[in-house]
Design a protein around this motif. Structure first.
Motif, mmCIF file in Angstrom:
data_model
loop_
_atom_site.group_PDB
_atom_site.id
_atom_site.type_symbol
_atom_site.label_atom_id
_atom_site.label_comp_id
_atom_site.label_asym_id
_atom_site.label_seq_id
_atom_site.Cartn_x
_atom_site.Cartn_y
_atom_site.Cartn_z
ATOM 1 N N SER A 20 14.828 -5.763 -6.653
ATOM 2 C CA SER A 20 13.489 -6.307 -6.571
ATOM 3 C C SER A 20 13.323 -7.023 -5.246
ATOM 4 C CB SER A 20 13.336 -7.298 -7.726
ATOM 5 O OG SER A 20 12.023 -7.467 -8.050
ATOM 6 N N LEU A 21 12.199 -6.741 -4.551
ATOM 7 C CA LEU A 21 11.971 -7.313 -3.224
ATOM 8 C C LEU A 21 10.634 -8.041 -3.188
ATOM 9 C CD1 LEU A 21 12.508 -3.911 -1.392
ATOM 10 C CD2 LEU A 21 14.302 -5.559 -1.822
ATOM 11 N N SER A 22 10.416 -8.780 -2.088
ATOM 12 C CA SER A 22 9.105 -9.375 -1.858
ATOM 13 C C SER A 22 8.285 -8.427 -1.012
ATOM 14 C CB SER A 22 9.232 -10.695 -1.097
ATOM 15 O OG SER A 22 9.866 -11.652 -1.872
ATOM 16 N N LYS A 23 6.991 -8.338 -1.336
ATOM 17 C CA LYS A 23 6.107 -7.471 -0.550
ATOM 18 C C LYS A 23 6.140 -7.843 0.927
ATOM 19 C CE LYS A 23 2.186 -6.134 -3.217
ATOM 20 N NZ LYS A 23 0.734 -6.024 -3.369
ATOM 21 N N SER A 24 6.250 -9.151 1.192
ATOM 22 C CA SER A 24 6.194 -9.630 2.576
ATOM 23 C C SER A 24 7.427 -9.231 3.378
ATOM 24 C CB SER A 24 6.043 -11.153 2.591
ATOM 25 O OG SER A 24 7.060 -11.733 1.796
ATOM 26 N N LEU A 70 7.501 2.323 6.143
ATOM 27 C CA LEU A 70 8.320 2.991 5.128
ATOM 28 C C LEU A 70 7.795 4.402 4.878
ATOM 29 C CD1 LEU A 70 8.886 0.258 2.375
ATOM 30 C CD2 LEU A 70 10.582 1.177 3.933
ATOM 31 N N VAL A 91 16.673 0.353 5.773
ATOM 32 C CA VAL A 91 15.731 -0.587 5.152
ATOM 33 C C VAL A 91 16.458 -1.837 4.686
ATOM 34 C CG1 VAL A 91 14.180 -0.963 3.192
ATOM 35 C CG2 VAL A 91 14.108 1.194 4.427
ATOM 36 N N VAL A 98 8.698 -6.176 3.501
ATOM 37 C CA VAL A 98 8.674 -4.772 3.916
ATOM 38 C C VAL A 98 7.340 -4.433 4.574
ATOM 39 C CG1 VAL A 98 10.272 -4.043 2.105
ATOM 40 C CG2 VAL A 98 7.833 -3.886 1.719
ATOM 41 N N GLU A 109 6.429 -6.833 -7.700
ATOM 42 C CA GLU A 109 5.530 -6.500 -6.595
ATOM 43 C C GLU A 109 6.120 -5.430 -5.683
ATOM 44 O OE1 GLU A 109 4.598 -10.131 -4.505
ATOM 45 O OE2 GLU A 109 6.419 -10.000 -3.289
ATOM 46 N N MET A 110 7.445 -5.376 -5.559
ATOM 47 C CA MET A 110 8.070 -4.372 -4.701
ATOM 48 C C MET A 110 9.450 -4.069 -5.277
ATOM 49 S SD MET A 110 7.296 -2.648 -1.868
ATOM 50 C CE MET A 110 5.880 -3.594 -1.446
ATOM 51 N N VAL A 146 4.935 -1.439 4.541
ATOM 52 C CA VAL A 146 4.785 -0.205 3.767
ATOM 53 C C VAL A 146 4.395 0.991 4.634
ATOM 54 C CG1 VAL A 146 4.326 -1.442 1.634
ATOM 55 C CG2 VAL A 146 2.416 -0.733 3.064
#
Lengths: 94, 93
Positions: free
Chosen positions: A71-75, A82, A6, A77, B74-75, A79
């Protein structure tokens, strides 16, 4: 090796690494290894007021074991991917 | 959907129970008086996790008084070695 894969897909993306000592570093994920050690480029401290000694930091290596969160951006990954990968990892372990 | 059914049939170890919560809201109690509420997207045998739409609650002692601080992400990747327990959301919340 799930999370190693990932993070390999996240190389080049901006992340915030929060360490167990509370220090948060915003930077570009340069590389990761099997221990989830990370190297960050173009680092900016998130709480510069509390940790002024980080102001001169540009790039760093962070031992995987001292990380609490990344901390990541939703865009960044997928989901569904995953979740399927996690189910497959769980079944492999059986 | 088929993978989900196979996962439900394959509950042998405690870690397999976590697989049942994939794509559901979970409550995670962490070391350092922290709690997380989020959607479970990924996990491994170390209980490393990726949670979505997370709310973190931190309990702190400031001047002898316990206060709660909340943060939202958010993630979030969570390293497994800080995890104490994972559960479906607590009924009272």
């Amino acid at each position: 090796m799930l999370f190693f894969s990932v993070f390999k897909t996240l190389e080049g993306k901006e992340v915030v690494v929060e360490m167990k000592n509370g220090v948060e570093l915003l930077g570009e994920l340069h590389s990761v290894d099997q221990y989830l050690n990370v190297k960050l480029n173009n680092v900016r401290p998130v709480n510069a007021d509390r940790f002024p000694q980080l102001a001169s930091l540009r790039n760093c290596f962070i031992r995987g074991s001292v990380v609490r969160y990344i901390s990541l951006s939703k865009s960044d990954v997928d989901v569904a991917l995953l979740q399927d990968a996690s189910r497959r990892e769980a079944m492999k372990a059986n | 959907a088929e993978l989900r059914e196979r996962a439900m049939a394959a509950v042998k170890q405690p870690v397999d129970l976590v697989a049942l919560s994939l794509d559901e809201r979970v409550f995670v109690k962490c070391r350092g008086d922290r709690e997380l509420r989020g959607t479970l997207h990924a996990f491994d045998q170390h209980l490393n996790m990726i949670l979505g739409d997370v709310e973190e609650t931190i309990r702190e002692e400031v001047d002898g008084k316990t206060t709660e601080r909340k943060r939202e992400k958010e993630m979030l990747f969570v390293r497994g070695d800080v995890v104490i327990l994972i559960s479906p959301p607590v009924a009272t919340q």
